[in-house]
Design a protein around this motif. Structure first.
Motif, short mmCIF file in Angstrom:
data_model
loop_
_atom_site.label_atom_id
_atom_site.label_comp_id
_atom_site.label_asym_id
_atom_site.label_seq_id
_atom_site.Cartn_x
_atom_site.Cartn_y
_atom_site.Cartn_z
N CYS A 176 -6.67 12.50 4.45
CA CYS A 176 -6.52 11.04 4.40
C CYS A 176 -5.70 10.57 5.60
O CYS A 176 -4.68 11.16 5.92
N ILE A 177 -6.16 9.49 6.25
CA ILE A 177 -5.43 8.97 7.40
C ILE A 177 -4.66 7.68 7.05
O ILE A 177 -4.24 6.94 7.93
N ASN A 178 -4.52 7.39 5.77
CA ASN A 178 -3.73 6.23 5.29
C ASN A 178 -4.22 4.91 5.85
O ASN A 178 -3.43 4.04 6.20
N ALA A 227 -6.01 5.54 -2.65
CA ALA A 227 -5.36 6.44 -1.68
C ALA A 227 -4.12 7.10 -2.27
O ALA A 227 -3.92 8.31 -2.15
N PHE A 283 0.84 -1.21 0.00
CA PHE A 283 0.00 0.00 0.00
C PHE A 283 0.87 1.25 0.00
O PHE A 283 0.69 2.15 -0.82
N LEU A 302 -13.80 11.08 2.07
CA LEU A 302 -13.08 11.68 0.93
C LEU A 302 -13.64 11.07 -0.35
O LEU A 302 -14.39 10.10 -0.32
N ALA A 358 -6.10 2.61 4.37
CA ALA A 358 -6.21 1.55 3.35
C ALA A 358 -7.60 0.92 3.28
O ALA A 358 -7.76 -0.14 2.67
N VAL A 359 -8.58 1.56 3.87
CA VAL A 359 -9.95 1.05 3.73
C VAL A 359 -10.37 1.09 2.25
O VAL A 359 -10.92 0.12 1.71
N CYS A 360 -10.05 2.21 1.58
CA CYS A 360 -10.41 2.34 0.17
C CYS A 360 -9.69 1.30 -0.68
O CYS A 360 -10.24 0.74 -1.62
N ASN A 363 -13.28 8.90 6.19
CA ASN A 363 -13.20 10.36 6.28
C ASN A 363 -14.01 11.06 5.19
O ASN A 363 -13.84 12.27 4.97
S1 SF4 Z 1 -10.19 5.26 2.97
FE1 SF4 Z 1 -10.04 7.49 2.94
S2 SF4 Z 1 -8.76 7.98 4.70
FE2 SF4 Z 1 -8.48 5.80 4.35
S3 SF4 Z 1 -6.67 5.66 3.00
FE3 SF4 Z 1 -8.46 5.75 1.68
S4 SF4 Z 1 -8.71 7.92 1.18
FE4 SF4 Z 1 -7.37 7.80 2.99
#
Ligand code: SF4
Ligand code: SF4
Ligand code: FES
Lengths: 247, 110
Positions: A155-157, A178, A115, A225, A159-161, A223
């Motif tokens: 973004c809090i990194n 991300a 990631f 985004l 990796a959900v996305c 978040n």
């Molecule tokens: S889900 Fe949102 S906050 Fe989390 S890594 Fe992806 S863009 Fe960033």
């Protein structure tokens, strides 16, 4: 833990947790007491503290800041410290697995290296255009580019996305939402001098053009985004540069 | 499995197809409304350089567009190796181009 009350009726829920040493794995079941205002991270912590201390998982802030606690909950990627059990509990059952689309180190701990490697591959790094001797550039918070960057910056990194994205699953080279979202924030940073290298980086075989715009990333980003919109921005800029840089 | 070049080829071919598709539909409605027979249609298209260019560019754009679209589906469904994927994409492109060109030839050549 003693200061948190169990539900008055002593109700428990069935939790299936993925156990693995990195190769293969299986689900293990636990009965976990239900509590008020209980998060998925609370459930996993309860198991580790009361049922099986060898369970591995990852968290740090517990308040949705650090992005380290994401897991698959009932098949969907979630930030577990901010996901309430009552929101996702189905038939009194929970299934908790490590994040999808990433290798597993142990139990619920996904290996985040691929990631973050892709953040670097997408040129998600700042390229300074000035030295420390230069005056600091004033950027208006109302400048359209700054507004665009602001939309994507929180973004809090987690990796959900990345776990939600089917193109990542189908194409392991795909840089993912991300990393591309991050690249887009930098494309809107007037102080950045790396626009052309970044446009090349996001135009590789695994680049932004592989996104199908189906917005699973948007649906699950905790978040709120919109990586799909950021990726659309990159597609636009690369398409423009396709003609511009041929002249 | 798209890089910028393939992406642009797919978008540009789509842009070319839009007016041609509309033209094609308009032409079909006109022909049906006017009750033209196949023979009457052929009499108008055969020997017409304009119709040959119209449908020729349609066929070319379709071949490019469909080959790239199928390439993505094939790769994402079956994770095919790049060399084989390239070969398949070219085969689809050339196959469609050949079949389309034959049809255009039949309708527009004298
Ligand atoms: S889900 Fe949102 S906050 Fe989390 S890594 Fe992806 S863009 Fe960033
Ligand atoms: S919109 Fe793009 S980045 Fe987001 S989940 Fe879909 S393919 Fe992935
Ligand atoms: S533990 Fe930090 S975001 Fe969940």
């Amino acid at each position: 833990m003693s200061n948190i009350r169990d539900m008055p009726n002593g109700q428990t829920m069935e939790v299936r947790v993925w156990r693995s040493d990195g190769e293969g794995g299986r689900f293990e079941g636990f009965d976990v007491p239900q509590r008020e205002s209980q998060t998925i991270l609370d459930v996993v912590s309860w198991i580790q503290q009361n049922a099986d201390s060898t369970l591995s998982y990852r968290f740090a802030c517990r308040v949705g800041m650090c992005g380290s606690c994401a897991m698959m909950v009932n098949g969907q990627p979630r930030w577990t410290c901010r996901t309430h059990v009552k929101k996702v509990l189905k038939n009194n059952r929970l299934t908790v697995e490590p994040l999808r689309n990433l290798p597993v180190i142990k139990d619920l701990v996904a290996d985040m290296d691929p990631f973050f490697d892709k953040w670097v591959k997408a040129e998600g790094v700042f390229h300074p255009s000035k030295t420390r001797a230069d005056a600091i550039e004033a950027i208006s918070s109302e400048h359209p580019m700054r507004v665009e960057a602001d939309r994507a910056i929180e973004c809090i990194n987690c990796a959900v996305c990345y776990a939600a994205c089917d193109v990542v699953e189908a194409n392991p080279d795909y840089l993912g939402p991300a990393a591309l979202n991050r690249a887009w924030t930098l494309m809107n940073d007037e102080r950045d001098a790396g626009h052309d290298v970044r446009l090349d980086a996001v135009s590789q075989k695994g680049g932004c053009h592989n996104c199908h715009s189906q917005q699973s990333c948007v649906r699950f980003c905790p978040n709120e985004l919109n990586p799909t919109a950021s990726i659309a921005g990159l597609k636009r800029e690369t398409a423009k540069s396709f003609f511009r840089r041929r002249d | 499995m798209l890089d910028l070049r393939l992406y642009m080829a797919q978008r540009i071919s789509a842009l070319i197809m839009i007016p041609l598709t509309l033209g094609h539909i308009a032409m079909m409605i006109y022909a049906v409304q006017g009750g033209l027979s196949a023979g009457e249609i052929l009499a108008r298209t055969q020997g017409s350089l304009a119709w040959m260019l119209f449908y020729g560019s349609f066929v070319a754009a379709v071949s490019v567009h469909a080959a790239i679209g199928l390439r993505v589906i094939l790769f994402e469904s079956f994770k095919i190796k790049e060399t084989i994927l390239n070969a398949l994409s070219w085969t689809v492109f050339l196959g469609l181009l050949y079949m389309g060109a034959r049809a255009v030839y039949a309708v527009t050549a004298l």
